[in-house]
Design a protein around this motif. Structure first.
Motif, PDB file in Angstrom:
ATOM      1  N   ARG A 296      35.267   8.424  23.936  1.00 56.20           N
ATOM      2  CA  ARG A 296      34.336   7.302  24.087  1.00 56.20           C
ATOM      3  C   ARG A 296      32.973   7.771  24.582  1.00 56.20           C
TER       4      ARG A 296
ATOM      5  N   LYS B 175      31.221  10.079  21.792  1.00 50.66           N
ATOM      6  CA  LYS B 175      30.683   9.333  20.656  1.00 50.66           C
ATOM      7  C   LYS B 175      29.270   8.827  20.952  1.00 50.66           C
TER       8      LYS B 175
ATOM      9  N   LYS C  80      29.244   0.256  22.919  1.00 48.21           N
ATOM     10  CA  LYS C  80      30.080   1.459  23.045  1.00 48.21           C
ATOM     11  C   LYS C  80      30.540   1.691  24.490  1.00 48.21           C
TER      12      LYS C  80
ATOM     13  N   ASP D 281      33.535  -3.138  26.423  1.00 48.99           N
ATOM     14  CA  ASP D 281      34.323  -3.828  25.404  1.00 48.99           C
ATOM     15  C   ASP D 281      33.770  -5.240  25.277  1.00 48.99           C
TER      16      ASP D 281
END
Length: 896
Positions: free
Chosen positions: A479, A482, A572, A575
């Motif tokens: 996470r 990215k 990102k 949530d």
């Protein structure tokens, strides 16, 4: 002003407190909810012609007020309530309570005080339901639901089963598809609950149905409940939710269903919702299953004698129209238990009636801690159905005391995932009937089809032995990578490409700052705090700035929530369901109340102020002494819609800053006084003689007394001579006074005489005071005296600052009060939207992002440190420590 949810909840519990000591907790709801219902109906319909309810003279809440304090108040209340029930043909339909019951309410003055006290609570202007006539009254109904939930929480296993948690009710209501129906001229849509309890499931489902031109739901609701008192609660619940035409009948549904057709069969319904008693051991009472006249078990088999889960399930199947839909809550065991239940389950699966299954968290329901499932049935086009959509929502909840509760984000995630049939790894998937029946022999156990994602990191033995960080651990932070691929290279470097082993390139304590300062991280944070939030803010602005009497608050928050999910889908760091949760939590906490107030009173309600006054004694209508507001003495005030701190920040920043500076200065002085006291309050402390009895403060009186006492110890020749002069003046010995003045030349600097040259008594006393001020304190007391004077000076300074604070606060209060009355509608809208609602949500989002980044940084540090020392290094350090301890013990004389 419309009733506020928070105030209503508080007052309901105040009423409960009045009943404590005699009434069983399980009976609180009956007394309090009957009064809530009566007050609501009386306020809403009294004096209205052709109203849904008749409120005649002698049968209104005003008559209860008139009965307050009377010796026969209990009897009077019973008569008033009974007349109301008879006038409206409700006799026997509500829970049976008597306000003249000595066994529960006591006798004599105790009963009078309890009953009068409860009436007084509902008499509170804060819950005047007259102002809610145009609002749809959802807040009143929701307060009823809240109260039922609290009662279920406190009643435990024996009494909580009548209540379905509202979160679960809301999910079922949205999953059965009732919102998709259309009004048809020759069609009467019917909704049923065979185990209605207090009616919450029926109400939530009916709320999802479309409405006609008059704003009424196009579905008619029918419920059956075994216990008459609980059926009465359901009837009140219907009325408080504007569903008074809903029908509730009492009786054992399995043995004696109340809804049958003209041919003696079960009446068919378009929609059924149900939360029956889990694993009902007494389901066969009054029925011989093998000879069931309704043929509910034909083609399926008979459920186990001591477990009625499938008896209820098959009753629903039989009572559904050929294209009917249902949502049933049943324990998880119905999905996989064997024997006769397996036979029934396979027969149901062959008919393909089950459309979906949602596995819920354990410990959600009152009365049991076992996990349950929502089973969605849809007979329409069942023969063409290829499989079942399954959701495992067992991990989505928050703790609430000793129970679990679904969060707003959990509810919406279940609904959106189900509606859109989204496959989410570890959460949801579509399973074909072939896979269920052929590969798994009809077993529907959710974990069999959905494997949870495990985000825990396994320990890597090789890294513990050899050192280095395994790549699998680093990949667990995908996470983060990215968002910023470069960050990975900046923190880790590969030292063994063959085995994919890495080392840190920086010190562990630098990780957090490296992440927070990363340019990509900053861009993403700005995107979520700024761009995404601004997009959502812009999209909902018109809706929130154009609330009127036609606004449906529940539809409004639904649209706001869907929009925020959509706008934050690309986030990102956060949530999008977490962001949704912030919105819904704030809605439930505050925003909902605001919207209802605006709906009833318009945005002009932003000018309204709520005052808190001092109390004074007065006599009530019965001559009893009570406390009432003294409107001549205002203690504080607050805006009804817009808080005063918003007004202060927006319009009076200069005055607020000046006030805050004074407050800060006072706090600093207070801290300095505390420090002085603490340093000098020991046994030898210089301020110990001025302390209070507890030794934790210095009262001003004690301080002045001790200073005065020390000053009395000052001595000098001048003081002695002036004291002698005063004595001689009183004795009339002027000649002796002249001798003293002539001898002591120091007396010349003091003004002792009047203008005519004679000695003056006042002059002498002033001279004595001046002499004492100029006198030197004896060395023995000098340090204590100086400490006391320093404390006194600091205290005086603080008192002057505090006085200035009061004056500045008064000026600011007057400015704010005046400003409330001057606010234009446009200003109110700006303050509500930008400075209140959006400011709070933006703050929540910003704080959450910071928390996410902190957690990610902590995870990186954990990964970095878990293999920081190899096993051999740990063993070596252990051996060294052992040797040191052994050596120390040997020096102390220990031998082995």
């Amino acid at each position: 002003m419309a009733v506020k949810k928070s105030e209503l909840y508080s007052l309901l519990w105040d009423a409960c407190n009045k009943l404590r000591g005699g009434v069983e907790p399980s009976r609180y709801k009956d007394y309090v909810l009957v009064l809530l219902f009566f007050k609501y109906v009386s306020d809403r319909y009294k004096g209205q012609r052709f109203a849904e309810f008749t409120v005649n003279e002698g049968a209104s809440f005003d008559d209860l007020i008139a009965a307050k304090g009377k010796p026969d108040v209990g009897e009077r209340v019973d008569v008033i309530l009974q007349k109301f029930l008879e006038d409206n043909k409700l006799a026997g339909a509500l829970p049976e309570v008597s306000f003249n019951n000595p066994d529960e309410l006591g006798s004599g003055k105790e009963l009078v005080d309890k009953v009068s006290g409860i009436i007084a609570i509902f008499q509170n202007p804060a819950i005047d339901f007259k102002s809610n006539r145009a609002s749809g009254d959802d807040i009143i109904g929701d307060a009823y639901e809240y109260f039922m939930m609290k009662f279920a929480q406190e009643s435990g296993k024996s009494k909580g089963q009548f209540y379905t948690p509202s979160e679960v009710s809301r999910i079922i209501a949205r999953l059965i598809g009732i919102s998709n129906i259309k009004q048809e001229t020759d069609k009467k849509w019917m909704l049923h609950d065979p185990a209605a309890g207090s009616g919450s499931l029926l109400i939530r489902a009916a709320d999802e149905a479309p409405t006609d031109d008059n704003g009424d739901s196009i579905v008619t609701i029918f419920g059956q409940e075994k216990y008459p008192d609980t059926a009465g609660l359901a009837k009140m619940n219907f009325i408080l939710h504007n569903k008074g035409t809903g029908e509730i009948k009492s009786g054992n549904t399995l043995a004696n269903p109340q809804y049958t057709d003209d041919f003696g069969g079960l009446r068919k319904f378009d929609f059924i919702v149900m939360n029956p008693p889990f694993s009902d051991k007494d389901w066969t009472d009054g029925i011989k299953p093998s000879e069931d006249k309704y043929k509910r078990f034909d083609g399926y088999g008979i459920p186990p004698e001591k477990n009625g889960d499938y008896a209820w399930f098959l009753h629903v199947l039989k009572a559904l129209e050929s294209n009917g839909k249902a949502g049933i809550i049943l324990p998880h065991g119905v999905l996989f238990r064997g024997n006769s239940e397996e036979t029934i389950r396979k027969a149901v699966l062959e008919k393909r009636y089950i459309k979906g299954i949602v596995g819920l968290p354990a410990n959600l329901f009152y009365g049991t801690g076992i996990p349950a499932s929502i089973i969605i049935i849809d007979k329409e086009n069942a023969d063409k159905r290829e499989g079942i959509f399954i959701i495992d929502a067992s991990d989505g909840f928050r703790k609430d005391g000793n129970k679990n509760r679904l969060r707003e984000q959990d509810i919406e995630k279940i609904v959106q995932t189900f509606i859109h049939q989204e496959k989410v790894e570890g959460y949801s998937r579509f399973i074909t009937y072939k896979e269920i029946l052929e590969e798994n022999e009809g077993n529907l156990n959710v974990p069999r089809y959905i494997q949870k994602t495990d985000d825990t990191l396994p320990q890597n033995i090789a890294s513990h032995l050899m050192g280095g960080i395994p790549e699998v651990d680093i990949n667990a932070l995908e996470r983060l990578w990215k968002i910023s691929p470069e960050l990975r290279q900046e923190i880790f470097t590969c030292v063994d490409e063959e085995h994919n082993v890495y080392n840190l390139t920086i010190k562990p304590d630098e990780i957090e700052s490296i992440i927070s300062e990363d340019e990509n991280i900053k861009i993403e944070k700005e995107n979520e705090c700024g761009d995404l939030f601004k997009t959502w803010k812009s999209s909902v602005k018109d809706s929130l700035l154009n609330i009127n009497s036609d606004t449906n608050p529940k539809e409004l928050i639904r649209s706001l929530g869907i929009e925020i999910l959509r706008d934050f889908e690309s986030a990102k760091l956060l949530d999008n369901y977490d962001v949704y949760d912030f919105l819904l939590n704030y809605w439930n906490e505050k925003m909902q109340d605001d919207v209802y107030v605006i709906k009833v009173s318009g945005y002009e309600a932003g000018r309204e102020i709520e005052y808190v006054y001092a109390q004074k004694k007065a006599k009530d209508e019965n001559g009893e002494e009570i406390k009432v507001d003294d409107t001549s003495k205002m203690k504080s005030f607050e805006g009804a819609l817009i808080s005063r701190d918003i007004i202060e920040r927006e319009y009076f920043e200069t005055e607020l800053m000046a006030l805050n500076e004074l407050i800060e200065k006072s706090a600093v002085l207070e801290s300095e006084l505390d420090e002085m006291r603490e340093e000098e309050s020991g046994d030898e402390g210089l301020l110990v003689n001025a302390l209070n009895e507890k030794g934790d403060g210095i009262p001003k009186a004690n301080l002045n007394k001790q200073i005065k006492e020390l000053e009395s110890k000052k001595t000098s020749e001048v003081i002695d001579d002036i004291t002698k002069l005063i004595e001689l003046f009183d004795a009339g010995s002027t000649s002796e006074m002249e001798k003293i003045v002539k001898v002591n030349s120091e007396l010349k600097i003091y003004e002792l005489r009047n203008k005519n040259g004679s000695f003056g008594k006042a002059k002498l006393r002033n001279a004595l005071k001046e002499a004492k001020d100029n006198a030197i304190m004896p060395e023995t007391y000098a340090d204590e005296y100086d400490a006391l004077l320093s404390y006194q000076a600091k205290l005086t300074e603080k008192e002057e600052v505090d006085k200035a604070i009061k004056e500045a606060q008064k000026v600011l209060d007057d400015l704010v009060l005046a400003k409330y009355g001057e606010l234009s509608v446009d200003e109110i809208k700006h303050l509500l939207f930008d400075e209140k609602w959006m400011a709070r949500l933006e703050s929540d989002i910003t704080d959450a992002i910071d928390q996410v980044l902190n957690n990610l940084a902590s995870r990186v540090v954990l990964i970095a440190k878990r293999y920081e020392q190899t096993l051999s290094e740990i063993e070596q350090k252990t051996a060294q420590s052992k040797a040191k301890v052994k050596s120390a013990l040997e020096r102390m004389g220990y031998t082995w």
